[in-house]
Design a protein around this motif. Structure first.
Motif, PDB file in Angstrom:
ATOM      1  N   ILE A 282       0.858  -1.192   0.000  1.00 48.56           N
ATOM      2  CA  ILE A 282       0.000   0.000   0.000  1.00 48.56           C
ATOM      3  C   ILE A 282       0.892   1.239   0.000  1.00 48.56           C
ATOM      4  CG2 ILE A 282      -1.653   1.343   1.395  1.00 48.56           C
ATOM      5  CD1 ILE A 282      -2.724  -1.324   2.483  1.00 48.56           C
ATOM      6  N   LEU A 283       0.561   2.191  -0.861  1.00 51.84           N
ATOM      7  CA  LEU A 283       1.194   3.516  -0.779  1.00 51.84           C
ATOM      8  C   LEU A 283       0.120   4.490  -0.305  1.00 51.84           C
ATOM      9  CD1 LEU A 283       3.287   3.736  -4.089  1.00 51.84           C
ATOM     10  CD2 LEU A 283       4.103   3.207  -1.788  1.00 51.84           C
ATOM     11  N   GLN A 284       0.432   5.202   0.761  1.00 50.01           N
ATOM     12  CA  GLN A 284      -0.577   6.106   1.333  1.00 50.01           C
ATOM     13  C   GLN A 284      -0.109   7.550   1.225  1.00 50.01           C
ATOM     14  OE1 GLN A 284      -1.675   5.271   5.426  1.00 50.01           O
ATOM     15  NE2 GLN A 284      -2.421   7.370   5.697  1.00 50.01           N
ATOM     16  N   PHE A 285      -0.873   8.353   0.488  1.00 48.21           N
ATOM     17  CA  PHE A 285      -0.516   9.763   0.341  1.00 48.21           C
ATOM     18  C   PHE A 285      -0.825  10.523   1.624  1.00 48.21           C
ATOM     19  CE2 PHE A 285      -1.431   8.271  -3.956  1.00 48.21           C
ATOM     20  CZ  PHE A 285      -0.277   8.667  -4.617  1.00 48.21           C
ATOM     21  N   GLY A 286       0.140  11.307   2.076  1.00 48.00           N
ATOM     22  CA  GLY A 286      -0.084  12.162   3.239  1.00 48.00           C
ATOM     23  C   GLY A 286      -0.605  13.524   2.818  1.00 48.00           C
ATOM     24  N   VAL A 287      -0.651  14.445   3.747  1.00 45.47           N
ATOM     25  CA  VAL A 287      -1.138  15.800   3.446  1.00 45.47           C
ATOM     26  C   VAL A 287      -0.084  16.857   3.820  1.00 45.47           C
ATOM     27  CG1 VAL A 287      -3.561  15.151   3.731  1.00 45.47           C
ATOM     28  CG2 VAL A 287      -2.309  16.078   5.682  1.00 45.47           C
ATOM     29  N   ILE A 288       1.170  16.384   3.923  1.00 46.56           N
ATOM     30  CA  ILE A 288       2.279  17.261   4.303  1.00 46.56           C
ATOM     31  C   ILE A 288       3.337  17.128   3.229  1.00 46.56           C
ATOM     32  CG2 ILE A 288       4.236  17.428   5.914  1.00 46.56           C
ATOM     33  CD1 ILE A 288       1.989  18.147   7.517  1.00 46.56           C
ATOM     34  N   ILE A 290       7.445  18.011   2.313  1.00 51.55           N
ATOM     35  CA  ILE A 290       8.731  18.445   2.862  1.00 51.55           C
ATOM     36  C   ILE A 290       9.330  19.414   1.847  1.00 51.55           C
ATOM     37  CG2 ILE A 290      11.025  17.677   3.610  1.00 51.55           C
ATOM     38  CD1 ILE A 290       8.824  16.693   5.449  1.00 51.55           C
ATOM     39  N   THR A 291       9.618  20.609   2.296  1.00 53.03           N
ATOM     40  CA  THR A 291      10.169  21.615   1.388  1.00 53.03           C
ATOM     41  C   THR A 291      11.654  21.310   1.139  1.00 53.03           C
ATOM     42  OG1 THR A 291      10.948  23.105   3.112  1.00 53.03           O
ATOM     43  CG2 THR A 291       8.643  23.352   2.433  1.00 53.03           C
ATOM     44  N   PRO A 292      12.234  21.909   0.084  1.00 61.07           N
ATOM     45  CA  PRO A 292      13.663  21.642  -0.165  1.00 61.07           C
ATOM     46  C   PRO A 292      14.546  21.969   1.047  1.00 61.07           C
ATOM     47  CG  PRO A 292      12.661  22.678  -2.069  1.00 61.07           C
ATOM     48  CD  PRO A 292      11.623  22.707  -0.988  1.00 61.07           C
ATOM     49  N   LEU A 293      14.095  22.866   1.927  1.00 60.90           N
ATOM     50  CA  LEU A 293      14.897  23.181   3.124  1.00 60.90           C
ATOM     51  C   LEU A 293      14.619  22.216   4.273  1.00 60.90           C
ATOM     52  CD1 LEU A 293      14.770  27.090   3.197  1.00 60.90           C
ATOM     53  CD2 LEU A 293      16.698  25.601   2.601  1.00 60.90           C
ATOM     54  N   GLY A 294      13.735  21.247   4.041  1.00 59.21           N
ATOM     55  CA  GLY A 294      13.519  20.224   5.061  1.00 59.21           C
ATOM     56  C   GLY A 294      12.409  20.544   6.046  1.00 59.21           C
ATOM     57  N   LYS A 295      11.638  21.622   5.784  1.00 53.43           N
ATOM     58  CA  LYS A 295      10.511  21.933   6.675  1.00 53.43           C
ATOM     59  C   LYS A 295       9.281  21.161   6.220  1.00 53.43           C
ATOM     60  CE  LYS A 295      11.843  26.522   8.079  1.00 53.43           C
ATOM     61  NZ  LYS A 295      11.464  27.887   8.279  1.00 53.43           N
ATOM     62  N   ASP A 296       8.329  20.990   7.128  1.00 55.28           N
ATOM     63  CA  ASP A 296       7.082  20.348   6.703  1.00 55.28           C
ATOM     64  C   ASP A 296       6.005  21.410   6.526  1.00 55.28           C
ATOM     65  OD1 ASP A 296       6.790  20.890   9.414  1.00 55.28           O
ATOM     66  OD2 ASP A 296       5.905  18.952   9.905  1.00 55.28           O
ATOM     67  N   GLN A 297       5.229  21.229   5.476  1.00 52.47           N
ATOM     68  CA  GLN A 297       4.235  22.241   5.105  1.00 52.47           C
ATOM     69  C   GLN A 297       2.940  21.526   4.746  1.00 52.47           C
ATOM     70  OE1 GLN A 297       4.946  24.324   1.313  1.00 52.47           O
ATOM     71  NE2 GLN A 297       5.637  26.015   2.598  1.00 52.47           N
ATOM     72  N   PRO A 298       1.816  21.923   5.371  1.00 57.35           N
ATOM     73  CA  PRO A 298       0.559  21.275   4.989  1.00 57.35           C
ATOM     74  C   PRO A 298       0.199  21.617   3.552  1.00 57.35           C
ATOM     75  CG  PRO A 298       0.266  22.755   6.896  1.00 57.35           C
ATOM     76  CD  PRO A 298       1.653  22.955   6.386  1.00 57.35           C
ATOM     77  N   VAL A 299      -0.392  20.671   2.840  1.00 57.25           N
ATOM     78  CA  VAL A 299      -0.840  20.915   1.465  1.00 57.25           C
ATOM     79  C   VAL A 299      -2.355  21.042   1.508  1.00 57.25           C
ATOM     80  CG1 VAL A 299      -0.929  19.985  -0.876  1.00 57.25           C
ATOM     81  CG2 VAL A 299       1.057  19.526   0.573  1.00 57.25           C
ATOM     82  N   ALA A 300      -2.873  22.127   0.927  1.00 55.77           N
ATOM     83  CA  ALA A 300      -4.327  22.332   0.948  1.00 55.77           C
ATOM     84  C   ALA A 300      -4.941  21.605  -0.242  1.00 55.77           C
ATOM     85  CB  ALA A 300      -4.632  23.821   0.889  1.00 55.77           C
ATOM     86  N   PHE A 301      -5.522  20.448  -0.001  1.00 52.14           N
ATOM     87  CA  PHE A 301      -6.198  19.715  -1.063  1.00 52.14           C
ATOM     88  C   PHE A 301      -7.640  20.195  -1.154  1.00 52.14           C
ATOM     89  CE2 PHE A 301      -2.868  16.524   0.000  1.00 52.14           C
ATOM     90  CZ  PHE A 301      -2.262  16.488  -1.252  1.00 52.14           C
TER      91      PHE A 301
END
Ligand SMILES: Nc1ncnc2c1ncn2[C@@H]1O[C@H](COP(=O)(O)OP(=O)(O)O)[C@@H](O)[C@H]1O
Ligand SMILES: [Mg+2]
Length: 303
Positions: A282-288, A290-301
């Motif tokens: 199973i591959l499960q898509f998240g909602v975050i 990772i930016t090129p600088l390594g921060k996590d950013q929520p994605v607004a779907f």
């Protein structure tokens, strides 16, 4: 644990857990000292010869990491430093906050608690998020308690932050509520410190990455934003998006970072720590992401 200030109540709590082994559920607002007390209990009990499992249920400020994921670790006996332990089971949620993800939180916690029990760990200490205020948080915590039936509920409170949750629990012999004060040493971390902490945990987890390619038709794709029949597949084509690589039981083998989702060729490319690709079902898509600088950013779907 060298700088940890140990309250007298903590030693009393240790004795009560040993007298009545079972699930120990930590409850408290953010910065109330849940993770510090969790580590103290787990390390001390393990050192004293108890078989202890630690379930890291905080998908934001995770003890083990990476964030976005519930982790279960069986403590070595006698224990080494907690930091050196690799979790034995992980369950990918895909978000660093429980809002909008109550179902995977509940299912994952229950499956991990059952694993600990199956492996003969009769003390399972559960650290949780500080999401305790408001109707949705109270509902989530009450339902977790209803499902998991902990023997010990450890409530850390400065004022009465978790009383709304506790008021919902009928009295009975099944559990003991331990109301403890917040340590005077507990300290509020700024949002920047919390972001930096998560960033460090991701960096530790993603330090050694390999590229993997999967054929979409050979795996099952989970995540409520990937529904090919409803034309909702392309919206997850966000480079950097976190993806759970899960086994047939839907436990996490690894967490990956999306490189490319090519619907035309029916392929997905991602980066992940070394993983046995054959086990991935199973591959499960998240909602975050990772930016090129390594921060996590929520994605607004969209939905
Ligand atoms: N008993 C304690 N002794 C020393 N420091 C503490 C103690 N309790 C909490 N802290 C500090 O306060 C901060 C918040 O504690 P933490 O355990 O992370 O809280 P929570 O998990 O509830 O968010 C951390 O920096 C931690 O080191
Ligand atoms: Mg914590």
């Amino acid at each position: 644990m060298t700088n940890t200030y140990i309250l007298p109540e903590w030693n009393r709590l240790l004795g009560e857990i040993k007298d009545n082994r079972g699930i120990v559920f930590l409850l408290g607002a953010t910065h109330s000292g849940k993770s510090t007390l969790t580590k103290f209990l787990a390390e001390t009990l393990s050192r004293e010869g108890e078989k202890v499992a630690l379930l890291d249920g905080d998908i934001g400020q995770s003890i083990f990491g990476p964030p976005t994921t519930l982790s279960l670790a069986f403590l070595p006996n006698p224990t080494e430093s907690l930091g050196a332990i690799q979790p034995h089971f992980r369950y990918f949620i895909g978000s660093n906050t429980p809002s909008g993800h109550f179902l995977p939180m509940i299912v994952g916690l229950k499956k991990l608690v059952d694993k600990a029990f199956q492996f003969g760990y009769h003390i399972t200490i559960i650290d949780t998020t500080g999401f305790v205020s408001g109707g949705a948080a109270v509902e989530l915590k009450r339902r977790k308690l209803e499902l998991l039936q902990p023997r010990h509920i450890v409530a850390l409170q400065l004022n009465r932050e978790v009383e709304d949750i506790l008021h919902g629990l009928p009295p009975g012999p099944a559990h003991t509520i331990h109301r403890l004060p917040v340590s005077p040493k507990a300290r509020i971390k700024s949002p920047e410190e919390r972001q930096a902490y998560r960033q460090k945990k991701y960096a530790e987890y993603f330090h050694d990455l390999k590229e993997y390619e999967f054929e979409l038709k050979k795996v099952r794709l989970w995540g409520r934003h990937y529904l090919p029949e409803s034309n909702l597949a392309n919206q997850v084509a966000v480079p950097g998006l976190l993806i759970g690589l899960n086994d047939a039981e839907n436990f996490s083998l690894a967490i990956g970072i999306l490189q490319e989702l090519n619907m035309k060729e029916g392929k997905i490319r991602l980066l992940a720590p070394p993983t046995n690709q054959k086990e991935v079902q199973i591959l499960q898509f998240g909602v975050i992401r990772i930016t090129p600088l390594g921060k996590d950013q929520p994605v607004a779907f969209g939905q």
